[in-house]
Design an enzyme around this catalytic site. Sequence first.
Site, PDB file in Angstrom:
ATOM      1  N   VAL A   1      40.802  41.725  41.654  1.00 37.22           N
ATOM      2  CA  VAL A   1      40.977  41.276  40.277  1.00 37.22           C
ATOM      3  C   VAL A   1      41.001  42.497  39.356  1.00 37.22           C
ATOM      4  O   VAL A   1      40.115  43.349  39.433  1.00 37.22           O
ATOM      5  CB  VAL A   1      39.825  40.347  39.849  1.00 37.22           C
TER       6      VAL A   1
ATOM      7  N   GLY B   1      37.269  39.622  45.002  1.00 39.47           N
ATOM      8  CA  GLY B   1      36.737  38.291  45.267  1.00 39.47           C
ATOM      9  C   GLY B   1      37.160  37.814  46.634  1.00 39.47           C
ATOM     10  O   GLY B   1      37.739  38.564  47.420  1.00 39.47           O
ATOM     11  N   GLY B   2      36.894  36.565  46.890  1.00 43.57           N
ATOM     12  CA  GLY B   2      37.216  36.003  48.183  1.00 43.57           C
ATOM     13  C   GLY B   2      38.710  35.980  48.438  1.00 43.57           C
ATOM     14  O   GLY B   2      39.156  35.971  49.571  1.00 43.57           O
ATOM     15  N   PHE B   3      39.491  35.988  47.380  1.00 37.15           N
ATOM     16  CA  PHE B   3      40.918  35.784  47.564  1.00 37.15           C
ATOM     17  C   PHE B   3      41.749  37.021  47.258  1.00 37.15           C
ATOM     18  O   PHE B   3      42.933  37.037  47.472  1.00 37.15           O
ATOM     19  CB  PHE B   3      41.393  34.621  46.707  1.00 37.15           C
TER      20      PHE B   3
ATOM     21  N   LYS C   1      44.523  38.357  39.067  1.00 40.34           N
ATOM     22  CA  LYS C   1      44.071  38.276  40.453  1.00 40.34           C
ATOM     23  C   LYS C   1      45.266  38.419  41.366  1.00 40.34           C
ATOM     24  O   LYS C   1      46.248  37.688  41.237  1.00 40.34           O
ATOM     25  CB  LYS C   1      43.367  36.941  40.669  1.00 40.34           C
TER      26      LYS C   1
ATOM     27  N   LEU D   1      38.233  44.928  38.471  1.00 37.47           N
ATOM     28  CA  LEU D   1      37.036  44.220  38.022  1.00 37.47           C
ATOM     29  C   LEU D   1      36.184  43.800  39.208  1.00 37.47           C
ATOM     30  O   LEU D   1      34.972  43.688  39.103  1.00 37.47           O
ATOM     31  CB  LEU D   1      37.424  42.970  37.238  1.00 37.47           C
ATOM     32  N   GLY D   2      36.839  43.551  40.322  1.00 38.49           N
ATOM     33  CA  GLY D   2      36.075  43.115  41.471  1.00 38.49           C
ATOM     34  C   GLY D   2      36.991  42.696  42.594  1.00 38.49           C
ATOM     35  O   GLY D   2      38.202  42.594  42.429  1.00 38.49           O
TER      36      GLY D   2
ATOM     37  N   ASP E   1      34.500  26.233  46.338  1.00 39.81           N
ATOM     38  CA  ASP E   1      33.764  27.482  46.514  1.00 39.81           C
ATOM     39  C   ASP E   1      32.846  27.761  45.329  1.00 39.81           C
ATOM     40  O   ASP E   1      32.923  28.807  44.695  1.00 39.81           O
ATOM     41  CB  ASP E   1      34.759  28.635  46.736  1.00 39.81           C
TER      42      ASP E   1
END
Length: 691
Positions: free
Chosen positions: A356, A351-353, A371, A348-349, A476
């Site tokens: 996902v 992210g910063g961590f 995630k 899905l993407g 964040d």
Amino acid sequence: MFFKFAILLFFLIVNFAASEDLGFVYNGFKNAPHLSLDGVADVTENGLLRLTNDTKQRTGHAFYSDRLQFKITGKNSMVSFSTSFVFAIVSEYRGLSGHGIAFVVAPHRELPGALPSQYLGLFNESTNGNITNHVVAVELDTIENSEFDIDNNHVGIDINELKSVKSSSAMYFTSNGNSKNMSLISGEPMLVWIEYDGLKKQLNVTLAPINIPKPDIPLLSLSQDLSTIVNDSVYVGFSSSTGSVLTSHYILGWSFKINGEAQAIDLSRLPKLPRRGPKKKSKMLSIGLPIVVPFFVLVMVFGVFFIIRRKRKFAELIEDWEVNYVTQRFSYKDLYIATKGFKEKGLLGIGGFGKVYKGVLPTSKIQIAVKKVSHDSRQGIREFIAEIVSIGQLRHRNLVQLMGYCRRQGELLLVYDYMPNGSLDRFIFRSSNSASSCSSSPPVLNWTQRFQIIKGVASGLFYLHEGWEQVVIHRDIKASNVLLDAEMNARVGDFGLARLYDRGTNPQTTNVVGTLGYIAPELTRTGKATTSTDVFGFGAFLLEVGCGRRPIELQKSETEEEEEGVILVDWVYSCLSKGGILQTSDPNLKNGYDIEEMELVLKLGLLCSHNDPKARPTMRQVVQYLEKDAPLPQDEMLALEIGDSNLATNVMVTHGESCEDFAMSYPGSVDEVFAGSSSSAVDSLLSGSRS
Ligand SMILES: *[C@@H]1O[C@H](CO)[C@@H](O)[C@H](O)[C@H]1NC(C)=O
Ligand SMILES: *[C@@H]1O[C@H](CO)[C@@H](O)[C@H](O)[C@H]1NC(C)=O
Ligand SMILES: *[C@@H]1O[C@H](CO)[C@@H](O)[C@H](O)[C@H]1NC(C)=O
Ligand SMILES: *[C@@H]1O[C@H](CO)[C@@H](O)[C@H](O)[C@H]1NC(C)=O
Ligand SMILES: *[C@@H]1O[C@H](CO)[C@@H](O)[C@H](O)[C@H]1NC(C)=O
Ligand SMILES: *[C@@H]1O[C@H](CO)[C@@H](O)[C@H](O)[C@H]1NC(C)=O
């Protein structure tokens, strides 16, 4: 002759009226008539009504299939009723269960839209608490949900919502008034009596083990006129739901009566609960042993080989302390199956961590987002999990629900509700940065949607800051951390996650988590995130949504070849002081916005971006401003408040790509990084993010 006929007629009428005083008793449910089931509810071979059958995250309903007349149409007075039932909650683990059973009086048999887990198959987050539900329920709840519940073993009376109007830990009173505790999840059958007196307008609920007579003192007694809540004609029955532990909720017998006492259930005729514990050993082994042995050995060798391979593939990391979190724990295998092996297709993407993935849970078919966060099993993971799990209990319509987690060597998997519309930044930064988005860009959000989203985010953040026993700092806030559900409601994601990176491994370095442009100046100095550093991030977010620009954007300067960073706050502020703040509104809106609301959002954005944390409003005030319950300070005041010198950032980004999110580590003070336009320092920050 006529006289006799009249008497007959009279009796007929009386009987007809009396037939409305319906009563029924089910001593077991084998071939039971007038029963309407849905969800995972079924009747077992031996006649147990099994509302949930060893499943996770599912609901089951069982209703008496006919409508019952509770009120004469047009009149407000309601009948009396009395009911009793025998139930048992049997779960996979002793001492752990979820979620419970409710006896329900409702206008519909299906309870449309109802969710499992803490919603007990009665409501969902949008219908919960709405007076148009016309639902009265008595819940036997075995999980503590911080929003609704007193403990994880209670009986409660629910009127149109899951927060009980009256509740008590499960127990009963002996005739001398002593109380005896009971455990709903003991797996033992128990009896519940529910009685409503239409004249006294009183509802009593009594609970007891099956082997004692009905206690004289009810566990709960509520004086309330239910005629104003329920419909004229209603359905009665049961609703049940499971959470993350395999649990079977059984009804063994049920008796119901209108205007009278429910007939006693014949306990001797009730079906037996399934045997618990290990199954009997098969006799096969002793008979066919000589023939089977060589074959068996061969199978074993292959079996062991496959098991080892499989074990490796699905290996998880579980430590002793995690036994408390069994209900929040997902098996890696389930997540692996759900995401089809974490294929790139389901990505899905990033992210910063971490990455996902989209998934669908194997049994419940619930859509999830997983995630994957990499972590070395550093110290602090235990505290972090404890915190994540407790934060996972937060329920708010503007927060992305954390469903649970799973842990492997070097890897943490967090399971969230799936948000079909993805993140807000896709909708806002469509054209400006086409390079970063691969798929076709979604439609422009109109102002009404944007304002709604802003209010949603404010409300979610306010809840994190003040709505719970513990202050939760997001750390964040930004458009890409705001997700949109199927109805385009804003939901704040990733809250609390920054903590994982905050626990520095090296005492010499301070870790600041966040995204350039959203990081409050004092945070870079002190390294301490507070509610007002969140407010700062929220200010940047407001400007993003209002202006349709990122907090720091790169623009080709007119004279030079080089790109230079434009600080959104500075620009909006300079337009404010020239009296043209509306010029900064997102051109994609084509002036289709409410002027007053746009001004509010932009000015509030500036106010939240104040350099001095003390001058920023709290999220409580922000919500008041947005709801127009309190006016913003006047323009001149605002200008003074904000003031040129107080403008937040002076960072110049003098080359490179856009500022993606990152977690940066730096030694000691960073003032020098933020003081000038030292591009090398900023570069190193940026490169730090790509680790
Ligand atoms: C539970 O019910 C579902 C649907 O009726 C069925 O597919 C499943 O096999 C049942 N599970 C058990 C453990 O009985
Ligand atoms: C909640 O239930 C109602 C119907 O009762 C349904 O229309 C709505 O879509 C549901 N909402 C959610 C968020 O599931
Ligand atoms: C309650 O539900 C009705 C009908 O579903 C809806 O029109 C109304 O807006 C809801 N009220 C609240 C406060 O959510
Ligand atoms: C009964 O339960 C209550 C609440 O759960 C608890 O405070 C109390 O100590 C328990 N009493 C006994 C005798 O176990
Ligand atoms: C509820 O319990 C109280 C106290 O025992 C009793 O006086 C009252 O009659 C009961 N009401 C109903 C409706 O059973
Ligand atoms: C229940 O009663 C309410 C208000 O009296 C009414 O609006 C609603 O349509 C009724 N629902 C059903 C299913 O009869």
